[in-house]
Design a protein around this motif. Structure first.
Motif, PDB file in Angstrom:
ATOM      1  N   SER A  27      11.188  51.425   0.369  1.00 54.09           N
ATOM      2  CA  SER A  27      10.607  51.675  -0.808  1.00 54.09           C
ATOM      3  C   SER A  27       9.257  51.296  -0.824  1.00 54.09           C
ATOM      4  N   LEU A  28       8.641  50.715   0.067  1.00 52.90           N
ATOM      5  CA  LEU A  28       7.271  50.591   0.147  1.00 52.90           C
ATOM      6  C   LEU A  28       6.403  51.592   1.271  1.00 52.90           C
ATOM      7  N   SER A  29       7.012  52.148   2.084  1.00 52.33           N
ATOM      8  CA  SER A  29       6.306  52.734   3.154  1.00 52.33           C
ATOM      9  C   SER A  29       6.009  54.294   2.893  1.00 52.33           C
ATOM     10  N   ASP A  30       4.586  54.611   3.314  1.00 51.83           N
ATOM     11  CA  ASP A  30       4.512  56.199   3.627  1.00 51.83           C
ATOM     12  C   ASP A  30       5.216  56.452   4.737  1.00 51.83           C
ATOM     13  N   ARG A  31       5.255  55.643   5.995  1.00 50.71           N
ATOM     14  CA  ARG A  31       5.879  56.067   7.160  1.00 50.71           C
ATOM     15  C   ARG A  31       6.754  54.770   7.706  1.00 50.71           C
ATOM     16  N   ILE A  32       7.820  54.810   8.424  1.00 48.71           N
ATOM     17  CA  ILE A  32       8.435  53.624   9.106  1.00 48.71           C
ATOM     18  C   ILE A  32       8.348  53.715  10.477  1.00 48.71           C
ATOM     19  N   VAL A  33       7.980  52.671  11.285  1.00 55.58           N
ATOM     20  CA  VAL A  33       8.279  52.502  12.736  1.00 55.58           C
ATOM     21  C   VAL A  33       9.464  51.789  12.948  1.00 55.58           C
ATOM     22  N   VAL A  34      10.445  52.288  13.349  1.00 55.99           N
ATOM     23  CA  VAL A  34      11.635  51.599  13.839  1.00 55.99           C
ATOM     24  C   VAL A  34      11.706  51.188  15.128  1.00 55.99           C
ATOM     25  N   MET A  35      11.798  49.909  15.431  1.00 51.30           N
ATOM     26  CA  MET A  35      11.493  49.228  16.595  1.00 51.30           C
ATOM     27  C   MET A  35      12.982  48.678  17.127  1.00 51.30           C
ATOM     28  N   ASN A  36      13.150  48.525  18.564  1.00 54.03           N
ATOM     29  CA  ASN A  36      14.295  47.929  19.116  1.00 54.03           C
ATOM     30  C   ASN A  36      14.013  47.566  20.568  1.00 54.03           C
ATOM     31  N   LEU A  37      14.181  46.402  20.775  1.00 59.40           N
ATOM     32  CA  LEU A  37      13.995  45.876  22.204  1.00 59.40           C
ATOM     33  C   LEU A  37      12.439  46.251  22.838  1.00 59.40           C
ATOM     34  N   GLY A  38      11.642  45.916  21.886  1.00 64.23           N
ATOM     35  CA  GLY A  38      10.222  46.245  22.208  1.00 64.23           C
ATOM     36  C   GLY A  38       9.795  47.660  22.209  1.00 64.23           C
ATOM     37  N   LYS A  39      10.733  48.668  22.034  1.00 66.42           N
ATOM     38  CA  LYS A  39      10.051  49.998  22.042  1.00 66.42           C
ATOM     39  C   LYS A  39      10.395  50.655  20.566  1.00 66.42           C
ATOM     40  N   VAL A  40       9.530  51.633  20.393  1.00 60.37           N
ATOM     41  CA  VAL A  40       9.722  52.480  19.109  1.00 60.37           C
ATOM     42  C   VAL A  40      10.812  53.457  19.259  1.00 60.37           C
ATOM     43  N   GLU A  41      11.545  53.626  18.458  1.00 62.58           N
ATOM     44  CA  GLU A  41      12.841  54.428  18.256  1.00 62.58           C
ATOM     45  C   GLU A  41      12.447  55.633  17.493  1.00 62.58           C
ATOM     46  N   GLN A  42      11.565  55.500  16.409  1.00 63.86           N
ATOM     47  CA  GLN A  42      11.471  56.516  15.646  1.00 63.86           C
ATOM     48  C   GLN A  42      10.063  56.206  14.601  1.00 63.86           C
ATOM     49  N   ILE A  43       9.486  57.039  14.447  1.00 66.32           N
ATOM     50  CA  ILE A  43       8.228  57.057  13.437  1.00 66.32           C
ATOM     51  C   ILE A  43       8.568  58.348  12.471  1.00 66.32           C
ATOM     52  N   ASP A  44       8.633  57.857  11.101  1.00 68.15           N
ATOM     53  CA  ASP A  44       8.899  58.941  10.359  1.00 68.15           C
ATOM     54  C   ASP A  44       8.784  58.677   8.887  1.00 68.15           C
ATOM     55  N   ALA A  45       8.558  59.593   8.021  1.00 70.77           N
ATOM     56  CA  ALA A  45       8.783  59.225   6.419  1.00 70.77           C
ATOM     57  C   ALA A  45      10.180  58.411   6.033  1.00 70.77           C
ATOM     58  N   PRO A  46      10.242  57.537   5.280  1.00 72.93           N
ATOM     59  CA  PRO A  46      11.354  56.782   4.862  1.00 72.93           C
ATOM     60  C   PRO A  46      12.778  57.927   4.776  1.00 72.93           C
ATOM     61  N   GLN A  47      12.603  59.131   4.211  1.00 70.85           N
ATOM     62  CA  GLN A  47      13.650  60.130   3.727  1.00 70.85           C
ATOM     63  C   GLN A  47      14.055  60.716   5.010  1.00 70.85           C
ATOM     64  N   ASP A  48      13.016  60.904   6.089  1.00 74.16           N
ATOM     65  CA  ASP A  48      13.545  61.539   7.442  1.00 74.16           C
ATOM     66  C   ASP A  48      14.303  60.491   8.324  1.00 74.16           C
TER      67      ASP A  48
END
Length: 356
Positions: free
Chosen positions: A204-225
């Motif tokens: 609800s807040l973001s222009d883009r979300i950086v999804v992280m797991n175990l210290g690494k970036v899994e995905q950077i994208d707009a919320p809908q993507d």
């Protein structure tokens, strides 16, 4: 880009002094001026450490942090032109609302009239007008959160950092504060980095979300993507609820793939990663992309569990030996299928995503 993290690593000594722990592993993120970016992930994924690296409370073991063209790796927090809102609010209990908000400006030794103007502006912005003389213990949780936000905004920072600032609020107040934070951020156009483990908050807040797991970036994208086109099984499973359906590519078609799954066939959109006939695939099928019917459907299923939740009905339905989660929220549906009911199962093929 306005704020860049380039191949950032953060290594801490392991407990007991033997070995090392890599909390942040090769993280690269580029943030535009005025963008609202959320670091999202489970506890221990490295998101808070990454925020502390941006703020200057920790220093990277490797990599570069660049703000507005200047590398800030070695700069202390007070020289980074950033402000942070903490989970615990960190409001001074012995100062009233006005004094709390003005505190940083007084440390900077700004003229009294300038302090008054800037504080008045953020009091109006955060709807705290009339509460200037109240002590923190006379404020509600939402008002205390506004004071913490106002104290950060009054510094007019280049970047606003927020570390799970709503986690101490009840559900209704969290929803209200989410809306207010987003409105203020958009009104000011301030570059913001937000940390949370709450997917609804991030979406609800973001222009883009950086999804992280175990210290690494899994995905950077707009919320809908992030929701509709997850790059990994972790992202698909962490963002929302997901059915993972094993499939085999039967044929390539002009507008997608024909796959064999759930003892039947299904036409699905073309994935980003090209597939060949005969290959195995995993389909991401969201619970709200499945429809149940009393008539025959694409697949035959048996209801194993049904839960009426008012605004929606949640089912577990067994199809060809696999149990699928199904969520129906159509207000026209007044029938709740009880357990052991045989149902037709229809999958909205256009909403199915083939994992890379």
């Amino acid at each position: 880009m306005y704020l860049r993290l380039e191949n950032i690593y953060k290594v801490f000594p392991a407990r007991g002094g033997s070995g090392e722990v890599t909390a942040v592993h090769d993280v690269s993120v580029s943030i535009e001026k005025g963008e609202f970016v959320t670091l999202l992930g489970p506890s221990g994924c490295g998101k808070t450490t990454t925020l502390r690296l941006i703020a200057g409370f920790e220093f990277p073991s490797r990599g570069r942090i660049v703000l507005d063209g200047l590398e800030i790796n070695e700069l202390p927090p007070n020289r980074r032109d950033m402000a942070m809102v903490f989970q615990s609010y960190a409001i001074f209990p012995h100062l009233n609302v006005y004094e709390n908000i003005a505190y940083g400006l007084k440390i900077r030794k700004l003229p009294a009239d300038q302090i008054k103007r800037q504080v008045a502006r953020v009091l109006e912005l955060t709807e705290l007008g009339g509460l200037e003389k109240r002590a923190p213990n006379q404020l509600s949780g939402g008002q205390q959160q506004r004071v913490a936000l106002a104290r950060a905004l009054v510094m007019e920072p280049k970047v606003l950092l927020m570390d799970e600032p709503l986690s101490n609020l009840d559900a209704k107040l969290r929803e209200q504060m989410r809306t207010e934070i987003r409105e203020i951020q958009q009104r000011l156009g301030i570059t913001s980095v937000y940390v949370t483990h709450d997917q609804v908050e991030a979406m609800s807040l973001s222009d883009r979300i950086v999804v992280m797991n175990l210290g690494k970036v899994e995905q950077i994208d707009a919320p809908q993507d992030v929701y509709r086109k997850p790059k990994t099984a972790f992202v698909a499973n962490f963002i929302g609820r997901t059915n993972f359906v094993p499939a085999t590519v039967a044929a390539l078609e002009d507008d997608g793939l024909r796959v064999e799954a759930l003892a039947g066939a299904l036409a699905v959109p073309q994935p980003e990663t090209p597939r060949r006939a005969g290959e195995s695939a995993t389909l991401v099928v969201r619970p709200d992309a499945i429809r149940l019917t009393q008539q025959a459907g694409q697949f035959a299923g048996v209801v194993k569990r049904s839960t009426y939740l008012g605004s929606q009905v949640e089912y577990e339905v067994e199809v060809a030996g696999q149990v699928l989660i199904v969520v129906e929220s159509d207000p026209r549906h007044v029938i709740v299928f009880p357990p052991n009911t045989q149902v037709g199962v229809n999958v909205l093929a256009e909403a199915v995503y083939v994992l890379p």
